[in-house]
Design a protein around this motif. Sequence first.
Motif, PDB file in Angstrom:
ATOM      1  N   VAL A 178      55.988  39.779  32.391  1.00  0.00           N
ATOM      2  CA  VAL A 178      56.975  40.102  33.425  1.00  0.00           C
ATOM      3  C   VAL A 178      58.061  40.979  32.820  1.00  0.00           C
ATOM      4  CG1 VAL A 178      58.598  39.161  35.111  1.00  0.00           C
ATOM      5  CG2 VAL A 178      56.517  37.892  34.561  1.00  0.00           C
ATOM      6  N   ALA A 179      58.492  41.969  33.599  1.00  0.00           N
ATOM      7  CA  ALA A 179      59.623  42.815  33.201  1.00  0.00           C
ATOM      8  C   ALA A 179      60.818  42.489  34.075  1.00  0.00           C
ATOM      9  CB  ALA A 179      59.270  44.289  33.337  1.00  0.00           C
ATOM     10  N   VAL A 180      62.004  42.522  33.480  1.00  0.00           N
ATOM     11  CA  VAL A 180      63.256  42.294  34.210  1.00  0.00           C
ATOM     12  C   VAL A 180      64.119  43.545  34.066  1.00  0.00           C
ATOM     13  CG1 VAL A 180      65.351  40.895  34.358  1.00  0.00           C
ATOM     14  CG2 VAL A 180      63.154  39.805  33.838  1.00  0.00           C
ATOM     15  N   LEU A 181      64.414  44.183  35.200  1.00  0.00           N
ATOM     16  CA  LEU A 181      65.215  45.407  35.233  1.00  0.00           C
ATOM     17  C   LEU A 181      66.474  45.131  36.049  1.00  0.00           C
ATOM     18  CD1 LEU A 181      62.333  47.919  36.128  1.00  0.00           C
ATOM     19  CD2 LEU A 181      63.019  47.116  33.850  1.00  0.00           C
ATOM     20  N   CYS A 182      67.619  45.233  35.434  1.00  0.00           N
ATOM     21  CA  CYS A 182      68.890  44.948  36.118  1.00  0.00           C
ATOM     22  C   CYS A 182      69.604  46.259  36.411  1.00  0.00           C
ATOM     23  CB  CYS A 182      69.770  44.059  35.251  1.00  0.00           C
ATOM     24  SG  CYS A 182      69.002  42.475  34.861  1.00  0.00           S
ATOM     25  N   GLY A 204      70.330  38.917  34.803  1.00  0.00           N
ATOM     26  CA  GLY A 204      69.301  39.147  33.783  1.00  0.00           C
ATOM     27  C   GLY A 204      69.064  37.932  32.902  1.00  0.00           C
ATOM     28  N   PRO A 205      70.112  37.383  32.284  1.00  0.00           N
ATOM     29  CA  PRO A 205      69.903  36.176  31.473  1.00  0.00           C
ATOM     30  C   PRO A 205      69.338  35.016  32.284  1.00  0.00           C
ATOM     31  CG  PRO A 205      71.981  37.210  30.897  1.00  0.00           C
ATOM     32  CD  PRO A 205      71.466  37.950  32.088  1.00  0.00           C
ATOM     33  N   TYR A 206      69.789  34.866  33.523  1.00  0.00           N
ATOM     34  CA  TYR A 206      69.237  33.785  34.355  1.00  0.00           C
ATOM     35  C   TYR A 206      67.749  33.982  34.576  1.00  0.00           C
ATOM     36  CZ  TYR A 206      67.711  31.241  38.406  1.00  0.00           C
ATOM     37  OH  TYR A 206      66.972  30.456  39.248  1.00  0.00           O
ATOM     38  N   LEU A 207      67.336  35.186  34.950  1.00  0.00           N
ATOM     39  CA  LEU A 207      65.918  35.429  35.229  1.00  0.00           C
ATOM     40  C   LEU A 207      65.063  35.205  33.991  1.00  0.00           C
ATOM     41  CD1 LEU A 207      66.087  38.583  37.536  1.00  0.00           C
ATOM     42  CD2 LEU A 207      65.449  36.259  38.200  1.00  0.00           C
ATOM     43  N   CYS A 208      65.526  35.656  32.838  1.00  0.00           N
ATOM     44  CA  CYS A 208      64.737  35.452  31.615  1.00  0.00           C
ATOM     45  C   CYS A 208      64.558  33.963  31.329  1.00  0.00           C
ATOM     46  CB  CYS A 208      65.410  36.145  30.437  1.00  0.00           C
ATOM     47  SG  CYS A 208      65.316  37.949  30.509  1.00  0.00           S
ATOM     48  N   MET A 213      60.677  29.184  31.924  1.00  0.00           N
ATOM     49  CA  MET A 213      60.320  27.852  32.409  1.00  0.00           C
ATOM     50  C   MET A 213      59.184  27.889  33.412  1.00  0.00           C
ATOM     51  SD  MET A 213      63.952  25.842  32.721  1.00  0.00           S
ATOM     52  CE  MET A 213      63.098  24.308  33.068  1.00  0.00           C
ATOM     53  N   MET A 214      58.914  29.056  33.984  1.00  0.00           N
ATOM     54  CA  MET A 214      57.802  29.206  34.920  1.00  0.00           C
ATOM     55  C   MET A 214      56.510  29.602  34.207  1.00  0.00           C
ATOM     56  SD  MET A 214      59.571  31.245  38.096  1.00  0.00           S
ATOM     57  CE  MET A 214      61.060  30.683  38.901  1.00  0.00           C
ATOM     58  N   GLY A 215      56.532  29.675  32.884  1.00  0.00           N
ATOM     59  CA  GLY A 215      55.321  29.992  32.150  1.00  0.00           C
ATOM     60  C   GLY A 215      55.054  31.466  31.977  1.00  0.00           C
ATOM     61  N   ALA A 216      56.035  32.330  32.270  1.00  0.00           N
ATOM     62  CA  ALA A 216      55.850  33.779  32.124  1.00  0.00           C
ATOM     63  C   ALA A 216      56.324  34.235  30.750  1.00  0.00           C
ATOM     64  CB  ALA A 216      56.615  34.524  33.213  1.00  0.00           C
ATOM     65  N   ALA A 217      55.870  35.411  30.348  1.00  0.00           N
ATOM     66  CA  ALA A 217      56.296  36.019  29.081  1.00  0.00           C
ATOM     67  C   ALA A 217      57.068  37.291  29.402  1.00  0.00           C
ATOM     68  CB  ALA A 217      55.088  36.345  28.207  1.00  0.00           C
ATOM     69  N   ILE A 218      58.268  37.415  28.879  1.00  0.00           N
ATOM     70  CA  ILE A 218      59.098  38.588  29.147  1.00  0.00           C
ATOM     71  C   ILE A 218      58.595  39.751  28.292  1.00  0.00           C
ATOM     72  CG2 ILE A 218      61.431  39.530  29.232  1.00  0.00           C
ATOM     73  CD1 ILE A 218      60.910  37.140  31.096  1.00  0.00           C
ATOM     74  N   ALA A 219      58.020  40.757  28.964  1.00  0.00           N
ATOM     75  CA  ALA A 219      57.479  41.918  28.253  1.00  0.00           C
ATOM     76  C   ALA A 219      58.521  43.017  28.068  1.00  0.00           C
ATOM     77  CB  ALA A 219      56.276  42.477  29.021  1.00  0.00           C
ATOM     78  N   LEU A 220      59.526  43.049  28.965  1.00  0.00           N
ATOM     79  CA  LEU A 220      60.543  44.105  28.898  1.00  0.00           C
ATOM     80  C   LEU A 220      61.789  43.612  29.602  1.00  0.00           C
ATOM     81  CD1 LEU A 220      61.064  47.185  28.139  1.00  0.00           C
ATOM     82  CD2 LEU A 220      60.556  47.651  30.540  1.00  0.00           C
ATOM     83  N   TYR A 221      62.958  43.902  29.018  1.00  0.00           N
ATOM     84  CA  TYR A 221      64.235  43.584  29.642  1.00  0.00           C
ATOM     85  C   TYR A 221      65.122  44.810  29.495  1.00  0.00           C
ATOM     86  CZ  TYR A 221      68.782  41.366  30.421  1.00  0.00           C
ATOM     87  OH  TYR A 221      70.030  41.047  30.891  1.00  0.00           O
ATOM     88  N   ARG A 222      65.599  45.342  30.618  1.00  0.00           N
ATOM     89  CA  ARG A 222      66.395  46.566  30.587  1.00  0.00           C
ATOM     90  C   ARG A 222      67.527  46.499  31.603  1.00  0.00           C
ATOM     91  NH1 ARG A 222      64.083  47.347  26.677  1.00  0.00           N
ATOM     92  NH2 ARG A 222      62.798  49.068  25.950  1.00  0.00           N
TER      93      ARG A 222
END
Length: 416
Positions: A178-182, A204-208, A213-222
């Motif tokens: 999963v990628a998180v883009l803010c 951003g910190p909340y989503l990561c 906790m949902m079992g996802a892996a953060i592939a990108l945070y920007r």
Amino acid sequence: MISFEQALMAVRQRATPQPDVMLAADAALGHVLAEDLIATDSLPGFDNAAMDGFALSAAHLALPLGAPIALHGVQAAGDARLTLGAAACRIMTGAMVPDGTATVVPVEEATVHIAADGTQTFVLNTPANAGMHIRRAGEDVCAGSCIFSAGTRLLPQHRMLLAALGITQVNVRASVAVAVLCTGSELVEAGAPLVDGFIRNSNGPYLCAALSMMGAAIALYRSVPDSAKAYVDAVREAERAGSRIILSTGAVSMGVHDFVPEALRALGAEVVFHKLQMRPGKPTLFAVLPSGALLFGLPGNPMSCAVGARFFVQAVLRQMQGLPPELPLRAVLQAPVRKKPGWTLIQKAALAVSDDAQLQLRVLVGQESFRIQPFALANAWAVLPESDTTLEAGRVLDCYPLQPAQSEWPCAPASA
């Protein structure tokens, strides 16, 4: 606009299962089993003593109470199996019971006598019965039985059983990247100075944390400035990083800088829905990119972002990991609530158990979508149905834990 329920159905329909991967047992914690897991060995693997004591044969049990029984030898854990003869033997917890053993008598239920020549005998203090204090082979797990069904998320307690059975590899669903883009030129990341007109990035910190906790892996945070081009570039970077889900926050409403819909058109995305009959989170957007990646455009207000992640992103992750849709809890409303018809309201709430073991729900004050402190004090989301205007005390409502239950959503494996 579509309803909350229609939006949930739409995201589930577009989620495809993750491929299976074979992982070492240590690396598989947090993953979901892709197939039933069958025990190749029994547990225990052999009959063994449940107590420190004495291994007795049937002949010993036939003796009258108080008759001396010869004592010879010791069977300790890890020793080769002995065979009982005329004498009984000492035995330690976990040791294989000797051939011919009818029962194990705990050490405190017998009295040992040592003669001058060193020979030992003992007498029973109380009558002994056959079959006592022996753990039978396969009493815990039988070889060939299913120990965990497909769809089980592996937790530390599962790891103990895998180790005991010698299972070193398991077939699981691959982690979802999963990628998180803010979005927002006004956002300041942790540690940077805060100047007038800027705000700290909390989404951003909340989503990561929630995604982990949902079992996802953060592939990108920007963090992404207010530019359609910058957003397009960030989405493409997320796809190159292997993201199957892309979350962006902000820029999905009707303002001058709400450029996400325009950027998605430039990317050739199919916008499945944009705007829901739901509060908070009305502007939520869901799209499918040409690569097949699923993109959620979550509103920038913190509670709108949290609701979108908790209900829609979580629904997709469950589907991709081979888990069934989440079922709500049912709780009794403690105080009346008023609302406008035509909107599903997702409300911060306190869930408690009454003295008679009934789940009770209290909707908290401070429901505005910008307010974070009530969110930190809540432990549940209450779902107020779209058609209702007045919900009286005593009404039974659907509700959900604030975050997916820890027992079902442990921390994800380390990101790739």
